[in-house]
Scaffold this active site. Structure first.
Site, PDB file in Angstrom:
ATOM      1  N   GLY A 198       0.791  -1.223   0.000  1.00  0.00           N
ATOM      2  CA  GLY A 198       0.000   0.000   0.000  1.00  0.00           C
ATOM      3  C   GLY A 198       0.820   1.269   0.000  1.00  0.00           C
ATOM      4  O   GLY A 198       0.282   2.365   0.186  1.00  0.00           O
TER       5      GLY A 198
ATOM      6  N   LYS B 145       7.094  19.422  -4.049  1.00  0.00           N
ATOM      7  CA  LYS B 145       7.483  19.767  -2.679  1.00  0.00           C
ATOM      8  C   LYS B 145       8.717  20.662  -2.634  1.00  0.00           C
ATOM      9  O   LYS B 145       8.765  21.624  -1.866  1.00  0.00           O
ATOM     10  CB  LYS B 145       7.709  18.478  -1.884  1.00  0.00           C
ATOM     11  CG  LYS B 145       6.436  17.668  -1.687  1.00  0.00           C
ATOM     12  CD  LYS B 145       6.713  16.285  -1.119  1.00  0.00           C
ATOM     13  CE  LYS B 145       5.434  15.490  -0.955  1.00  0.00           C
ATOM     14  NZ  LYS B 145       5.688  14.092  -0.515  1.00  0.00           N
TER      15      LYS B 145
END
EC number: 1.1.1.3
Length: 434
Positions: free
Chosen positions: A184, A202
Site C-alpha cells: 500500500g 514539494k
C-alpha cells in the site's frame, strides 16, 4: 475560545483530521485553551469505508455548507481545478484556509498566496510537504533569521522504500515497486512518485519559502527512478555511496538550482541512513549551519497532525492578526533559476574488455574540461556481446566537479565512440563531508 472547523474532502487525510479533532479535542483545549468544533465535513461519497465513522449530522456533499458554517476551511480534495476554486472562494468569503495541496501550490500557488495576503487571511500549508515533518514552519519561523544556503530532501516515501529494497535486499526496480504496491505504499499508477513529480512539487514549495520567489514549475529539473538499475546501486555502494531520489535547492549568488533526480550521497551522510518510507530534510543556513528533520512523510495520522498544527496557527492568527499580519516572504532581489549545475558525476559505460577503451572515453571528457577522480572496471561480464562479439563489461568513472552542459555535450560525443555500447548511465553525486 471556540473555533468552527470545516473540512472539504474526507479521504485518507481528511478522515485522519476528523479523528484527531474528535478524539483529542479535550487534550488540544487543555494545552492551548482552544476548543475546536467540527462544523461540516464535505465529501462526494459517504458510502465508502473509513477508519472512523463521521457523525451523520456533520456530513454533507455540498462544499458551500462548509464555507457557510466554518471559521477555518480545510481543503483536502487534492488536484488543481476544483481545489483552486474552493480555496479562492473561501478566501473571498473571509475564511481562513488550511490545505495539504502540494500540486496546486507548486504550480498555481502564487495567486492563492497573494489573495490570502491581500485579504489579511491565514493560509496554512504545512501538510503539503513532508507529512508530519514541520518543515514549512521551520523555514517560515524558526530559520527566518538565516539565509538558507541549501536544502536536500528525501521527500517521497514510495521511492525511498523502493531504493531501500534495491540497496538492502538486492531487488530490481520492478520487484521493489511491486512490493511497495502490495504493502500500500505505491498507487496502482505510481507515476507521480517514481517519475519524481511529487518530490518536485514539494521542493518548489520549499524553494519559495527559503528564497522568497515563486519558482515556475516548468523550470524545476525532474528525473525519477524508473530507469535506475540494480547494478548501479550495487556499484555505488562499492564506491562508498548510497543512492537516493534527492530533491535539491541551492543558492549561489543570484542563482538558484531547483532539481529532483537520483543522487549518490556518501554513506556517512545522515540522509543515507533514512530508509523505507521515511522522509528527511537537511537544511543549511548561514548561522545555524546544518539542521535535519526526519519522520513519516505521508499517511493519514502524520499528515493530519500537520493539518491540525496549521489550524491552531490560524486560530492564533485570528486572535492577534491586527498586530501580526501574515506575510509571505518575497525577496527584493532578482533571482534566476540555474540549470547548469556544478556537480560530480557517476558515469557507467558498457564497453568491450580490451585495452584503450578508457583512454578513448577519457580523451572526450578532457575535451570538455572534465577530469576523472576514480575508475572502477569490473571483470563481471554482462549477458550481452558487443559489435565484434567481445564480452561487455561495465566501466564506471567518477568525475571531479563539472558543469552540466559540458557533461551532456561530452556524453553526446562518447556515445558515438565505436567502443561504447548502448546509452551511458549518468547519476549526479552530492559530495559533502560529515
Amino acid at each position: 475560545m471556540v473555533v468552527r472547523v470545516g473540512i472539504v474532502g474526507c479521504g485518507t487525510v481528511g478522515t485522519g483530521v476528523v479523528r484527531l479533532i474528535l478524539e483529542n479535542s479535550h487534550l488540544i483545549q487543555q494545552r492551548t485553551g482552544i476548543r475546536l468544533e467540527l462544523s461540516k465535513v464535505a465529501d462526494r461519497d459517504w458510502e465508502r469505508e473509513r477508519e472512523i465513522e463521521v457523525p451523520h449530522h456533520l456530513r454533507t456533499t455540498d462544499y458551500r455548507e462548509v464555507l457557510e458554517n466554518s471559521d477555518i476551511v480545510v481543503e483536502l480534495v487534492g488536484g488543481k481545478t476544483f481545489a483552486k476554486q474552493l480555496i479562492l472562494e473561501a478566501l473571498k468569503s473571509g475564511k481562513h484556509v488550511v490545505t495539504a495541496n502540494k500540486h496546486l501550490l507548486a504550480e498555481d500557488g502564487k495567486e492563492i498566496l497573494q489573495e490570502a495576503q491581500d485579504r489579511g487571511l491565514f493560509l496554512g500549508f504545512e501538510a503539503s510537504v513532508g507529512g508530519g515533518i514541520p518543515i514549512v514552519k521551520v523555514l517560515r519561523e524558526s530559520l527566518s533569521s538565516n539565509r538558507i544556503k541549501s536544502i536536500q530532501g528525501i521527500l517521497n516515501g514510495t521511492t525511498n522504500f523502493i531504493l531501500t529494497k534495491m540497496l538492502e535486499e538486492e531487488e530490481n526496480f520492478e520487484e521493489a515497486l511491486n512490493q511497495a504496491k502490495a504493502l500500500g505504499y505505491a498507487e496502482a499508477d505510481p507515476t507521480l512518485d517514481v517519475d519524481g513529480w511529487d518530490s518536485a512539487h514539494k521542493i518548489a514549495i520549499l524553494s519559495m519559502l527559503a528564497y522568497g520567489f515563486y519558482v515556475p514549475f516548468e523550470e524545476v529539473h525532474v528525473e525519477g527512478i524508473r530507469n535506475v538499475e540494480l547494478l548501479d546501486v550495487e556499484l555505488g555502494k562499492e564506491l562508498g555511496y548510497t543512492l537516493k531520489l534527492l530533491a535539491i535547492a541551492k543558492r549561489v549568488d543570484s542563482q538558484v538550482e531547483v532539481r529532483v533526480h537520483p543522487t549518490f550521497i556518501p554513506s556517512d551522510n545522515p540522509l543515507a541512513k533514512v530508509s523505507d518510507v521515511y522522509n528527511a530534510v537537511l537544511l543549511e543556513g548561514d548561522f545555524v549551519s546544518k539542521v535535519m528533520l526526519y519522520g513519516k512523510g505521508a499517511g493519514s495520522h502524520p499528515t493530519a497532525t500537520s493539518v491540525l498544527s496549521d489550524i491552531l496557527d490560524a486560530v492564533k492568527f485570528m486572535a492577534c492578526k491586527e498586530g501580526h499580519p501574515q506575510r509571505f516572504f518575497w525577496s527584493s532581489e532578482k533571482l534566476e533559476i540555474n540549470k547548469n549545475f556544478y556537480s560530480r558525476y557517476y558515469l557507467r559505460f558498457d564497453v568491450p574488455d580490451r585495452p584503450g577503451v578508457l583512454a578513448s572515453v577519457a580523451r572526450v571528457l578532457a575535451d570538455y574540461n572534465i577530469s576523472i577522480a576514480s575508475v572502477l572496471q569490473k571483470e563481471k561480464v554482462c549477458h550481452l556481446s558487443g559489435r565484434e562479439g567481445q564480452p561487455i563489461i561495465p566501466l564506471v568513472i567518477l568525475t571531479h566537479k563539472a558543469y552540466e552542459k559540458d557533461m551532456k555535450r561530452a556524453l553526446e560525443d562518447i556515445v558515438k565512440l565505436p567502443v561504447v555500447e548502448g546509452n551511458p548511465v549518468l547519476i549526479r553525486v552530492e559530495e559533502e563531508v560529515y
